[in-house]
Every structure is written in structure tokens, then in C-alpha cells.
Scaffold this active site. Structure first.
Site, PDB file in Angstrom:
ATOM      1  CD1 TRP A   1      -0.115  -1.671   3.010  1.00 60.36           C
ATOM      2  CD2 TRP A   1       0.730   0.392   3.278  1.00 60.36           C
ATOM      3  NE1 TRP A   1       0.743  -1.699   4.101  1.00 60.36           N
ATOM      4  CE2 TRP A   1       1.270  -0.443   4.288  1.00 60.36           C
ATOM      5  CE3 TRP A   1       1.123   1.742   3.248  1.00 60.36           C
ATOM      6  CZ2 TRP A   1       2.167   0.016   5.242  1.00 60.36           C
ATOM      7  CZ3 TRP A   1       2.031   2.196   4.195  1.00 60.36           C
ATOM      8  CH2 TRP A   1       2.528   1.340   5.178  1.00 60.36           C
ATOM      9  CG  ASN A   2       5.122   1.297   0.536  1.00 58.67           C
ATOM     10  OD1 ASN A   2       4.730   0.417  -0.228  1.00 58.67           O
ATOM     11  ND2 ASN A   2       6.392   1.568   0.683  1.00 58.67           N
TER      12      ASN A   2
ATOM     13  CE  LYS B   1      -4.365  -9.479  -1.601  1.00 59.61           C
ATOM     14  NZ  LYS B   1      -4.685  -8.093  -1.303  1.00 59.61           N
ATOM     15  N   PRO B   2      -4.095  -5.541  -5.451  1.00 59.12           N
ATOM     16  CG  PRO B   2      -5.730  -3.843  -5.332  1.00 59.12           C
ATOM     17  CD  PRO B   2      -5.492  -5.255  -5.850  1.00 59.12           C
ATOM     18  CB  ALA B   3      -2.087  -3.153  -0.232  1.00 62.71           C
TER      19      ALA B   3
ATOM     20  N   GLY C   1       6.478  -6.606  -0.959  1.00 61.98           N
ATOM     21  CA  GLY C   1       5.853  -6.553   0.360  1.00 61.98           C
ATOM     22  C   GLY C   1       6.873  -6.895   1.413  1.00 61.98           C
ATOM     23  CB  SER C   2       6.487  -7.806   4.915  1.00 58.93           C
ATOM     24  OG  SER C   2       5.616  -8.906   4.805  1.00 58.93           O
TER      25      SER C   2
ATOM     26  CD  GLU D   1      12.972  -6.353  -5.795  1.00 60.23           C
ATOM     27  OE1 GLU D   1      13.544  -5.884  -4.791  1.00 60.23           O
ATOM     28  OE2 GLU D   1      13.581  -6.925  -6.712  1.00 60.23           O
TER      29      GLU D   1
ATOM     30  CB  CYS E   1      10.932  -0.360   0.407  1.00 62.40           C
ATOM     31  SG  CYS E   1      10.687   0.388  -1.198  1.00 62.40           S
TER      32      CYS E   1
ATOM     33  CD  GLU F   1      10.483  -2.925   6.169  1.00 58.14           C
ATOM     34  OE1 GLU F   1       9.706  -3.895   6.179  1.00 58.14           O
ATOM     35  OE2 GLU F   1      10.821  -2.341   5.119  1.00 58.14           O
TER      36      GLU F   1
ATOM     37  CD  GLU G   1       9.986  -4.711  -8.867  1.00 56.19           C
ATOM     38  OE1 GLU G   1      10.037  -4.161  -7.756  1.00 56.19           O
ATOM     39  OE2 GLU G   1       8.926  -5.095  -9.396  1.00 56.19           O
TER      40      GLU G   1
HETATM   41  P1  NDP Z   1       2.614  -7.357   3.064  1.00 61.24           P
HETATM   42  O1  NDP Z   1       3.677  -8.337   2.802  1.00 61.24           O
HETATM   43  O2  NDP Z   1       1.811  -7.487   4.285  1.00 61.24           O
HETATM   44  O3  NDP Z   1       1.578  -7.309   1.866  1.00 61.24           O
HETATM   45  C1  NDP Z   1       1.946  -7.044   0.528  1.00 61.24           C
HETATM   46  C2  NDP Z   1       0.876  -7.561  -0.409  1.00 61.24           C
HETATM   47  O4  NDP Z   1       0.812  -8.978  -0.311  1.00 61.24           O
HETATM   48  C3  NDP Z   1      -0.538  -7.077  -0.089  1.00 61.24           C
HETATM   49  O5  NDP Z   1      -1.251  -6.950  -1.282  1.00 61.24           O
HETATM   50  C4  NDP Z   1      -1.087  -8.209   0.759  1.00 61.24           C
HETATM   51  O6  NDP Z   1      -2.497  -8.268   0.760  1.00 61.24           O
HETATM   52  C5  NDP Z   1      -0.484  -9.407   0.037  1.00 61.24           C
HETATM   53  N1  NDP Z   1      -0.323 -10.603   0.849  1.00 61.24           N
HETATM   54  C6  NDP Z   1      -0.165 -10.689   2.196  1.00 61.24           C
HETATM   55  N2  NDP Z   1      -0.014 -11.988   2.565  1.00 61.24           N
HETATM   56  C7  NDP Z   1      -0.068 -12.726   1.431  1.00 61.24           C
HETATM   57  C8  NDP Z   1       0.035 -14.123   1.152  1.00 61.24           C
HETATM   58  N3  NDP Z   1       0.240 -15.006   2.116  1.00 61.24           N
HETATM   59  N4  NDP Z   1      -0.070 -14.534  -0.124  1.00 61.24           N
HETATM   60  C9  NDP Z   1      -0.255 -13.650  -1.117  1.00 61.24           C
HETATM   61  N5  NDP Z   1      -0.382 -12.317  -0.918  1.00 61.24           N
HETATM   62  C10 NDP Z   1      -0.266 -11.854   0.337  1.00 61.24           C
HETATM   63  O7  NDP Z   1       3.331  -5.913   3.018  1.00 61.24           O
HETATM   64  P2  NDP Z   1       2.683  -4.474   3.242  1.00 61.24           P
HETATM   65  O8  NDP Z   1       1.517  -4.276   2.351  1.00 61.24           O
HETATM   66  O9  NDP Z   1       2.511  -4.249   4.697  1.00 61.24           O
HETATM   67  O10 NDP Z   1       3.836  -3.534   2.674  1.00 61.24           O
HETATM   68  C11 NDP Z   1       4.920  -3.103   3.404  1.00 61.24           C
HETATM   69  C12 NDP Z   1       6.158  -3.926   3.078  1.00 61.24           C
HETATM   70  O11 NDP Z   1       6.484  -3.788   1.697  1.00 61.24           O
HETATM   71  C13 NDP Z   1       7.382  -3.438   3.819  1.00 61.24           C
HETATM   72  O12 NDP Z   1       8.092  -4.545   4.303  1.00 61.24           O
HETATM   73  C14 NDP Z   1       8.189  -2.724   2.730  1.00 61.24           C
HETATM   74  O13 NDP Z   1       9.553  -2.646   2.982  1.00 61.24           O
HETATM   75  C15 NDP Z   1       7.871  -3.537   1.537  1.00 61.24           C
HETATM   76  N6  NDP Z   1       8.159  -2.773   0.324  1.00 61.24           N
HETATM   77  C16 NDP Z   1       9.246  -3.137  -0.430  1.00 61.24           C
HETATM   78  C17 NDP Z   1       9.581  -2.398  -1.553  1.00 61.24           C
HETATM   79  C18 NDP Z   1      10.715  -2.819  -2.430  1.00 61.24           C
HETATM   80  O14 NDP Z   1      10.746  -2.406  -3.587  1.00 61.24           O
HETATM   81  N7  NDP Z   1      11.645  -3.609  -1.971  1.00 61.24           N
HETATM   82  C19 NDP Z   1       8.816  -1.212  -1.947  1.00 61.24           C
HETATM   83  C20 NDP Z   1       7.693  -0.940  -1.094  1.00 61.24           C
HETATM   84  C21 NDP Z   1       7.388  -1.708   0.009  1.00 61.24           C
HETATM   85  P3  NDP Z   1      -3.379  -7.567   1.928  1.00 61.24           P
HETATM   86  O15 NDP Z   1      -3.159  -6.101   1.796  1.00 61.24           O
HETATM   87  O16 NDP Z   1      -4.758  -7.982   1.601  1.00 61.24           O
HETATM   88  O17 NDP Z   1      -2.867  -8.115   3.221  1.00 61.24           O
END
Ligand code: NDP
Length: 485
Positions: free
Chosen positions: A149-150, A173-175, A226-227, A250, A284, A386, A466
Site C-alpha cells: 500500500w505504501n 491484487k493491490p493491498a 511486500g514484507s 522485492e 522501503c 524494519e 525492476e
Molecule cells: P505485506 O507483505 O503485508 O503485503 C503485501 C501484499 O501482499 C498485499 O497486497 C497483501 O495483501 C499481500 N499478501 C499478504 N499476505 C499474502 C500471502 N500469504 N499470499 C499472497 N499475498 C499476500 O506488506 P505491506 O503491504 O505491509 O507492505 C509493506 C512492506 O512492503 C514493507 O516490508 C516494505 O519494505 C515492503 N516494500 C518493499 C519495496 C521494495 O521495492 N523492496 C517497496 C515498497 C514496500 P493484503 O493487503 O490484503 O494483506
């Protein structure tokens, strides 16, 4: 919302689906939108649509795809002000930061539109006479795009645009907390002439929608940001299925900014404050550790506190605000939780550390003060994990080698910065830090779309980059053709 449901493309959302609310994190009284909680079955349906659309889309000419990308750029540019406002209302970042995302999306569209009409392979001299050998790049098929979402607009854009530009179709799938701005990107693509089914948006819980995208065997590649924890989970799930599918992960970061003895302390403070508290620390690329030479500590710390006092916190829509709220209740609680952890493990809280309440502007939002911890050591959790919020750890070091060791001491490896006037020191730092991006005399936040990006160690699976021309590599496969004549 159209009569066919919120989805543009062929998938019609069944009438009995539950809807959930998106609220403004700066003022939770404000409802931004409602979106359906799709199911596993809905997700399977959209994957099938994307698979079907691939048959035709993959055969379109690059020049035809480029035309759609240019048109989408024009549409988004013409709506820039409205889109930036919507993004701020949904995610909370300042209007200036939202505008930056919108413009970056426009730039990405034009960059990849230009790129895909260039060369996409090579000619290799053969060992045989009367033979031509050439390589071509082909699209993979259906790409699952899962995003955080960020950066809810430009980050998905840097995945979706090269995917579509090279002839793939996408299920995205967006956040869950930022689908509204996502839908605007999808709409712009379809208004620009994208054929039905090429880009499909699926909203709903990660446990259903996300899991289906990760495990469905009709998906040809998964690109996820994501995380670290979710990245590991996805990697493990795909591994257990024992299937060959491309995955791009990533993940998080714990980025450090190092002020060298030969660096400009004022510049270091300015860039660190911008990178730690800009975007509310929810980037990130944010700086979360500030490494200062031991003998400059007192002077730099007082400059840092003075500069941080000037950071204006408030509703991102208000002119002059530098830092908005955290994006959700979950984020708010997580950040306050880490502030307690920092205090308990013996770091010295020297600024902030509190939620901001009081008055119409703050009582209904997730506002936290920019926070500085001093006397942080590498073994503390606030130096390793983090936090993803406006919390900065100040650490000291004696030699450049020690600083590099501290930079490398976490499980992440995304970005590292150094402030120095000494070119040799900058080069040594760049060579020895284990990260994907190095910044010298620049803020850690801020990436250019034509430059390859990606983390190492726990910040990414480090196979494909990317952005830049390199993004094309993930979304295409190389075929070699031998022609005798
Ligand atoms: P999450 O990992 O919680 O979620 C990311 C996405 O994955 C969301 O769309 C989430 O859906 C979905 N998701 C969660 N669990 C699963 C699963 N088990 N299987 C498939 N999809 C899943 O991260 P955040 O949204 O909290 O984002 C923050 C994180 O992203 C931070 O760690 C940040 O550092 C990282 N990030 C990395 C970047 C990079 O380029 N390296 C850039 C930006 C952010 P839902 O929202 O429905 O939970």
C-alpha cells in the site's frame, strides 16, 4: 462503480459478495470507497479471463501496445491533480508525494512505450555458413502482480506496465487498504484502448485472493513486493508445489545513512530527516539508521533534533505539511509498539515517541511524531528490524570499515547512503555495502524509473531487477532461432 461491478474487463462480481470500507487514515470519519471481498473462486475466474486474453494480446504488435501506453500516459497526466488528491485521501501521504507518484507513473508509461519498439533480441554469428541465428523475446503468459500500500500507484505501475508492454496479461491484487487508486490506473488503461481481460484487478483478503494467485497453476509468473515475512511465505508455497514458475520478490529494508568525517554534517542531517520522516517513514527506501562518527555525535545530534522539530505533521491535503499519518491502524499500533521496544531495550528516546492528538486535524487520524532514538547499538531490535514508520535510530562508529560492518549487519540489503566529500571513501563504501542501490550525497528515498532497482539478502530474491530496461527480462523469455539458407 459500473453496473458490471467494480471490475473492468470481463469479470462480473457476483451480487452476494461482501464489501469492505476504505477510510482516510488522516480522518477516519471520511469514507473513501467500498470494495468487494472477492473469493478464491472469483480469482480463479479472473485468471481464466487473463489466460484467454493472452492469446490475442500476445500477438499484437509492439507498436500497437506502445500506442495504448502513450494514450494512458496522456489520460493520467490530464487527471494528475485529482489522482494525487485521491491517493492522499486513501494512503495519507502528502499531496506533493502523491503527485510524485502520478508523474512517475506517466514517465514509466512513456519509457516502456519507447522501449518496446526498440530491439528485443540479437543476431549471433554462426559457426556454419549460410546460417543466421537470432534471439527473440516472448511474453510469458498470465502474470500475478501482488503489491503493497505504501506506493499504491507507481509501484504497481512499474510491474504492470512492462508486463503488458511485452505482451503479457495481468491479474493484480493491490493491498487491501489501497484499491481505490489502483482502480483508477486500470480505468486509464481501458480508456486508452486496452482490450478486455488484459489487466484485471482483484480485491479481497490475502488468504483467499493472494493465496490463489500464488498457487494457481495457470499463472506463469508472480511479481510480489511486500514484507520479508510474506515473501518467504510465498517462496515456500511455490517451492512446495514443485512447479517451474518465475517469482520476483522485492521485500523490506533497514537502510542506513552514514555521515563520514569528511562529509557535510548539515547536508547529512537534511537528507536524513527527509529520508526518515518524508513519506512518514513508510518507504522501503526510507533511512532508519543514521551512523555518525563518534567524535561528531553531540554536534550532529543537536542539529538533527533542531531540524526534526521543523517537520510539519498533519493531513497530507493541507498545504505545507511534510509528513502525513500512518496508513492504517495496524501500522499505527506497530510503530507505537516499536517505540516501546526501543525504550525497553535501553535506547535513549531524544525526540518524539508519542502519538499526536488534539483538535479536528489530529483526533481522527493515525498521527505519530517523528521519533529519534539515540545510543542505539547494532544488537537492538530497533536497529535490526524494519519498523516502517517515522522512527530513526542514531548510532556511532569510529572507522569507515566499522560503519560498513554496521550497515551490513542486518538481514536486509536494499539501499545504503553515504555523505562524504572524499571520492575514494565513496567508492570503497559503494564496493563493500551489500545492497542493491547506493546513494552518495543523495537521500536514500527517491528512485528514477529508468534505473534498475532491487534488493539483496532479505530485501529480495535477487534474480531479476525492476524498472529500467532490465525489467523486461522478468516478463519475457528468450528464444533462439537458427535459420539456414
Ligand atoms: P505485506 O507483505 O503485508 O503485503 C503485501 C501484499 O501482499 C498485499 O497486497 C497483501 O495483501 C499481500 N499478501 C499478504 N499476505 C499474502 C500471502 N500469504 N499470499 C499472497 N499475498 C499476500 O506488506 P505491506 O503491504 O505491509 O507492505 C509493506 C512492506 O512492503 C514493507 O516490508 C516494505 O519494505 C515492503 N516494500 C518493499 C519495496 C521494495 O521495492 N523492496 C517497496 C515498497 C514496500 P493484503 O493487503 O490484503 O494483506
Amino acid at each position: 462503480m459500473s453496473e458490471r461491478g467494480v471490475y473492468i474487463g470481463r469479470y462480473v462480481v457476483p451480487k452476494d459478495r461482501e464489501y469492505y470500507e476504505i477510510r482516510n487514515p488522516a480522518d477516519t470519519r471520511q469514507l473513501v470507497a467500498k470494495f468487494p471481498k472477492l473469493t478464491r473462486e472469483d480469482t480463479r475466474g479472473t485468471i481464466a479471463i487473463a489466460k484467454d486474453a493472452f492469446l490475442k494480446w500476445s500477438k499484437t504488435l509492439p507498436v500497437e501496445r506502445a500506442k495504448i501506453l502513450y494514450k494512458a500516459a496522456e489520460i493520467i497526466e490530464s487527471r494528475a491533480n485529482d489522482l494525487a488528491k485521491l491517493l492522499t485521501m486513501e494512503e495519507g501521504k502528502t499531496l506533493a508525494d502523491s503527485m510524485f507518484e502520478v508523474i512517475r507513473t506517466v514517465n514509466l508509461l512513456r519509457f516502456y512505450a519507447g522501449l518496446i519498439v526498440k530491439d528485443m533480441g540479437k543476431v549471433i554469428p554462426s559457426q556454419d555458413r549460410n546460417t543466421i541465428i537470432l534471439t527473440t523475446r516472448e511474453p510469458l503468459g498470465v502474470i500475478a502482480v501482488i503489491t503493497p500500500w505504501n506506493f499504491p500507484l507507481s509501484l504497481p505501475a512499474w510491474k504492470i506496465i512492462p508486463a503488458i508492454a511485452t505482451g503479457n496479461t495481468v491479474v493484480w491484487k493491490p493491498a487491501s487498504i489501497t484499491p481505490t487508486i489502483a482502480l483508477e490506473l486500470v480505468k486509464a488503461f481501458y480508456e486508452a484502448g486496452l482490450p478486455e481481460g488484459v489487466l484485471n484487478l482483484v480485491t479481497g483478503p490475502a488468504s483467499e485472493v493472494g493465496d490463489e494467485l500464488v498457487t494457481n497453476r495457470e499463472v506463469d509468473a508472480i511479481t510480489f513486493t511486500g514484507s520479508l515475512q510474506t515473501g518467504r511465505e510465498i517462496n515456500e508455497k511455490v517451492g512446495r508445489q514443485n512447479r517451474f514458475v518465475r517469482i520476483q520478490l522485492e521485500l523490506g529494508g533497514k537502510n542506513a545513512m552514514v555521515l563520514s568525517k569528511n562529509g557535510d554534517a548539515n547536508l547529512a542531517v537534511e537528507l536524513t530527516v527527509r529520508s526518515a520522516f518524508g513519506l512518514t517513514g513508510q518507504a522501503c527506501t526510507a533511512t532508519s539508521r543514521f551512523l555518525v562518527p563518534e567524535d561528531m555525535h553531540d554536534e550532529v545530534l543537536s542539529k538533527l533534533i533542531e531540524r526534526t522539530k521543523k517537520v510539519v505533521v498533519g493531513n497530507g491535503l493541507r498545504q505545507g505539511v511534510d509528513m502525513g499519518p500512518l496508513a492504517s491502524r495496524e501500522q499505527y499500533e506497530k510503530v507505537l509498539g516499536y517505540i516501546e521496544i526501543g525504550k525497553n531495550e535501553g535506547a535513549k528516546l531524544v525526540y518524539g515517541g508519542q502519538p499526536i492528538k488534539g483538535g479536528e486535524e489530529f483526533d481522527y487520524g493515525y498521527f505519530v511524531m517523528p521519533t529519534i532514538f539515540d545510543q542505539v547499538t547494532p544488537d537492538m531490535r530497533i536497529a535490526k528490524e524494519e519498523i516502517f514508520g517515522p522512527v530513526l535510530a542514531v548510532m556511532t562508529y569510529r572507522t569507515l570499515d566499522e560503519a560498513i560492518d554496521i550497515v551490513n549487519s542486518t538481514e536486509y540489503g536494499l539501499i545504503a547512503g553515504i555523505i562524504t566529500r572524499d571520492i575514494s571513501e565513496a567508492a570503497k563504501f559503494a564496493e563493500n555495502v551489500k545492497v542493491g542501490v547506493v546513494k552518495v550525497n543523495k537521500p536514500t528515498i527517491g528512485l528514477e524509473p529508468w534505473v534498475p532497482y532491487g534488493g539483496v539478502k532479505g530485501s529480495g530474491n535477487d534474480i531479476y531487477k525492476e524498472m529500467g530496461e532490465e525489467a523486461i527480462e522478468f516478463f519475457t523469455r528468450i528464444k533462439a532461432t537458427y535459420i539456414g539458407y
